[in-house]
Enzyme design. Structure first.
Site, short mmCIF file in Angstrom:
data_model
loop_
_atom_site.label_atom_id
_atom_site.label_comp_id
_atom_site.label_asym_id
_atom_site.label_seq_id
_atom_site.Cartn_x
_atom_site.Cartn_y
_atom_site.Cartn_z
N CYS A 1 0.84 -1.21 0.00
CA CYS A 1 0.00 0.00 0.00
C CYS A 1 0.87 1.25 0.00
O CYS A 1 1.39 1.67 1.04
CB CYS A 1 -0.92 -0.02 1.23
SG CYS A 1 -1.96 1.44 1.35
N CYS B 1 -0.53 4.07 2.20
CA CYS B 1 -0.33 3.92 3.65
C CYS B 1 1.14 4.13 4.02
O CYS B 1 1.43 4.74 5.05
CB CYS B 1 -0.73 2.52 4.13
SG CYS B 1 -2.14 1.82 3.29
N ASP B 2 2.05 3.62 3.22
CA ASP B 2 3.46 3.54 3.67
C ASP B 2 4.41 4.44 2.89
O ASP B 2 5.57 4.57 3.27
CB ASP B 2 3.96 2.08 3.54
CG ASP B 2 3.13 1.13 4.41
OD1 ASP B 2 2.61 1.59 5.45
OD2 ASP B 2 3.01 -0.05 4.04
#
Ligand code: NAP
Length: 312
Positions: free
Chosen positions: A137, A140-141
């Site tokens: 992701c 997200c990261d």
């Protein structure tokens, strides 16, 4: 036992739209969600091809709008994890969902809209570096790799789109793809090819191994024809090589494709009466937010007809 006319499993675009159509038709409807509503849309940075948003829209914003729309109506939203399903003959067919949380839920009609999870790379270092460089992701990261070099694996829309997203945050992105041609949309490829200093295409190559201590520092790729290896200096590896269906809980008697996706007719009816499927869980070619939303509407309409026929 909780009882409904219809239960929708999964609160991605397909499930949310199915629940909306069912409740608006007057059906007592439950929507079971394991995680936050939105499905894969939630981890998509920017959606540029959903009609009505000419400037694009962030995935989480679209997910919020979808969810808020369902909340206008009295859908029973249940946070839970369906472990298994069975069908019984109780004044006609009844489907029983066994929940991880203990309670069973029953319904005459079920729409399965549980989507698909990330396909893992399948190399032995993948597990070791999860959370230490390997991610599924970018949204997200990605921020953890601000100013660093990263690699993305895959040649589909997800890989290309997320590589473009990462290129705005990181120093350099390598796209590792196993062949020369790309499956992803031309408009993404054109953008990528227009910025060779930011994004390098490493084609006909696969990830051979990962190195670094204690976190990822190097991705070793292997050319599929020459077997020549190349070391890429990358602290993040984002894997976008397709999906595997989230159908482990579904009845064994449901027809599946070779890859395990659920087979339906064009009305989203599976081979078991009263069980419908919608969105990425289905065996189909075109997996887009708009097709998931469309599947949800069709599955709900079929379920409504089915329920009305039972009650006639
Ligand atoms: P995808 O289209 O199935 O592409 C997966 C990619 O990973 C392919 O390039 C495939 O290579 C490669 N791959 C598969 N297994 C591999 C392996 N074991 N090792 C290395 N590479 C491997 O998956 P996706 O990109 O996640 O997209 C899924 C669906 O969502 C698609 O229908 C896509 O159009 C849609 N989507 C749309 C958008 C958008 O329109 N904005 C964004 C994201 C996703 P080959 O090409 O050689 O098979």
């Amino acid at each position: 036992m909780l009882a409904f006319d219809a239960v929708v499993i999964g609160a991605g675009p397909a499930g949310l739209n199915a629940a909306l159509y069912l409740v608006r038709a007057g059906m007592r409807t439950a929507l079971i969600e394991k995680n936050s509503p939105g499905g894969q849309v939630l981890s998509t940075s920017e959606i540029e091809n959903y009609l009505g948003f000419p400037k694009g829209i962030k995935g989480w914003e679209l997910a919020d709008l979808f969810s808020a729309h369902v909340d206008v109506y009295s859908v029973e939203r249940i946070r839970g994890d369906v472990q298994s399903m069975e069908s019984t003959e109780e004044n006609g067919k009844m489907h029983i969902l066994h929940m991880a949380e203990g309670e069973d839920i029953k319904a005459r009609a079920v729409v399965i809209a549980t989507g698909a999870g990330n396909r893992p790379l399948g190399i032995k270092e993948e597990e070791i570096y999860k959370g230490k460089g390997v991610s599924y992701c970018a949204l997200c990261d990605g921020n953890f790799y601000r100013g660093l070099d990263v690699a993305v694996v895959g040649g589909g829309d997800a890989a290309l789109e997320e590589a473009l997203y990462l290129s705005r945050i990181v120093n350099k992105v390598y796209i590792i793809h196993r062949r020369e041609g790309f499956r992803g949309t031309q408009i993404y490829l054109d953008k990528i090819r227009s910025m060779p200093e930011k994004i390098e295409l490493v084609t006909s190559s696969v990830v051979d191994s990962l190195e670094g201590e204690p976190t990822l520092k190097k991705v070793i790729v292997r050319h599929v024809e020459t077997n020549e290896k190349r070391e890429l200096s990358a602290e993040g590896l984002f894997v976008y090589i397709g999906h595997i269906p989230n159908a482990g809980f579904a009845p064994a008697g449901l027809e599946r494709s070779e890859q395990g996706f659920l087979i339906t007719d064009q009305e989203m009816q599976t081979n078991i009466p009263g069980i419908f499927a919608a969105g990425d869980i289905r065996a189909k070619l075109c997996r887009q937010v708009c097709t998931a939303v469309g599947d949800g509407a069709v599955a709900a309409s079929s379920a409504i007809r089915y329920l009305e026929h039972l009650n006639a």
